[in-house]
Write a protein that holds these residues in place. Structure first.
Motif: not given
Length: 367
Positions: A321-326, A335-337, A343-344, A352-355
C-alpha cells in the motif's frame, strides 16, 4: 467376633486415607488443599497419576512442584520421571533455567526422547534456536526412529528460513511414518512457495486420501490448481472451501478467489470477491489494498486513495500500500508525498525493485 474388629477398623483407616481424594458434591474432583503430598509420595503409582492430574486438569504447577519435590526426595533423587515433571512445572511457572537443570539431570539419569523435546522447548523460549537444534540433532542420533524429534527440528529450521534442511527432515518423517499430517502439509507448503505447485498438489491430494477435509485444505488445493494451470478444478475447490469455511478463514478464501479472477481476466468477479472479503474481515489489509487498486483502475481516484490510506493504517509491515500510494502521488504530481511514501516502502522491503526505480525517478526530478 471380637477378633474380627481390628480388620474392620483397618478397613475404615484405608477409606480415611483416600478421603482427601474423594470428590465433594459441586466441588473440585480433588481438593488439593487437603492432600498430604508426603504420604502420597510414598506410593509412586498413585503419586504419578495425581501429579499428571494436577498439571493437566487442575493446571496448578505450584501444587505439582510440592508433590514432585516430595516424590523426588523419596526416590533418592534418582527417578528421571519426577525430575522431568519438576522441569515441566518450572517451565509452566516461567522458571526456565531451573527447568533446564531438571531436564538435564533427568537425561543424565535416563536419556528419553520426551525430555530432550522439552529441553528444546526451553531453549526456544530462551530465544536460542541453534541450541534447540543441537539438542534435537543429538537426541535424533540416539533415537533415530522418534518422529517427534525430527518434527521439532524441522519446525525450528523452518522458522529460521532454512527450507531445504526442513524439507529433508520432513521427508525423513514420512519415511518413518507415511501418514504424518504435519510433515505432508509442511512439505506441500514448501513446494508451493518454491514455485512447484504441481508437486504441492500431490501432497495435498495425499491429505485428502487420508480422510482430511477442511476449508484450509480445499483452499490450498484451489491455489495449487490455479498456479499449475488446472483452471477447471480451481473454482470447484474454492466452492468446497467456502462450504466448510468458518468466520476465521472466509475472508482469506475470497481474497484468493479474487487472485484467480484477476488471473483469468474477470475484473468484475475480482472486485466482488474483494468486496466480500472486506465485508467478512474489515481488517484484511491485503484485500483493502487490492480493492483500492481496482478502484483506481476504474478511475475512482478518491476512493482508491482512501483505500490505500486505510490499508497502510491496517498493516504496518506491508510495503504494497505504501508503494501504491507513492506511485499514485507521483502520477498526481505530488512529488514530496511520493518521496516520503516510497522511502517507507523501501524501509520495509529494501529489495523491492519498483520502489527503488521510483525513488531514482524522484531524485532525478528533484535534482
Amino acid at each position: 467376633t471380637a477378633a474380627s474388629r481390628p480388620v474392620t477398623t483397618s478397613g475404615r483407616f484405608v477409606r480415611l486415607g483416600t478421603a482427601s481424594l474423594a470428590a465433594e458434591p459441586g466441588g473440585a474432583f480433588v481438593n488439593l488443599d487437603k492432600v498430604n503430598f508426603q504420604k502420597y509420595a510414598q506410593r509412586p503409582p498413585m503419586a504419578k497419576a495425581l501429579c499428571d492430574y494436577i498439571l493437566y486438569v487442575e493446571h496448578k504447577p505450584k501444587k505439582a512442584v510440592e508433590l514432585c519435590a516430595a516424590a523426588t526426595s523419596q526416590a533418592s533423587f534418582s527417578d528421571w520421571w519426577w525430575k522431568a515433571r519438576l522441569g515441566k512445572c518450572y517451565y509452566q511457572l516461567g522458571l526456565l533455567r531451573d527447568a533446564e537443570r531438571q531436564f538435564l539431570s533427568a537425561n543424565r539419569d535416563q536419556s528419553m526422547a520426551v525430555t530432550h523435546m522439552e529441553l528444546g522447548k526451553i531453549y526456544m523460549r530462551l530465544d536460542q534456536p541453534l541450541k534447540a537444534i543441537e539438542v534435537y540433532e543429538k537426541a535424533a542420533a540416539q533415537f533415530p526412529a522418534e518422529v517427534g524429534l525430527l518434527l521439532a527440528g524441522a519446525r525450528v529450521k523452518d522458522m529460521l528460513r532454512d527450507s531445504d534442511a526442513a524439507a529433508e527432515l520432513y521427508k525423513q518423517v514420512l519415511v518413518l511414518e507415511g501418514t504424518n499430517v504435519e510433515a505432508t502439509a509442511s512439505l506441500a507448503a514448501l513446494q508451493f512457495y518454491s514455485d512447484q505447485p504441481e508437486i504441492a498438489l500431490r501432497y495435498y491430494r495425499r491429505l485428502l486420501q487420508m480422510g482430511i477435509s477442511n476449508a484450509e485444505l480445499w483452499n490450498n488445493l484451489g491455489l495449487c490448481c490455479f498456479y499449475s494451470g488446472q483452471y477447471d478444478m480451481c473454482l470447484t475447490c474454492f466452492e468446497r472451501a467456502l462450504l466448510m469455511a468458518g468466520d476465521d478463514c472466509v475472508a482469506e478464501i475470497w481474497f484468493n478467489i479474487s487472485h484467480l479472477a484477476i488471473g483469468i481476466g474477470d475484473v468484475g468477479l475480482a472486485y466482488q470477491a474483494l468486496k466480500v472479503a472486506v465485508s467478512a474481515d474489515g481488517n484484511h489489509a491485503e484485500a483493502v489494498n487490492n480493492l483500492a487498486v481496482l478502484e483506481l483502475k476504474k478511475g475512482n481516484v478518491e476512493a482508491g486513495r482512501n483505500g490505500l490510506t486505510q490499508a497502510m493504517t491496517l498493516s504496518m509491515h506491508s510495503f504494497e500500500p505504501r508503494f501504491n500510494s507513492a506511485l499514485l502521488s507521483f502520477k498526481l504530481g505530488e512529488a514530496q508525498a511520493s518521496y516520503e511514501l516510497v522511502q517507507r516502502s523501501l524501509e520495509i522491503y529494501p529489495e523491492h525493485a519498483e520502489s527503488a526505480d521510483l525513488l531514482k525517478q524522484l531524485r532525478a526530478k528533484f535534482s
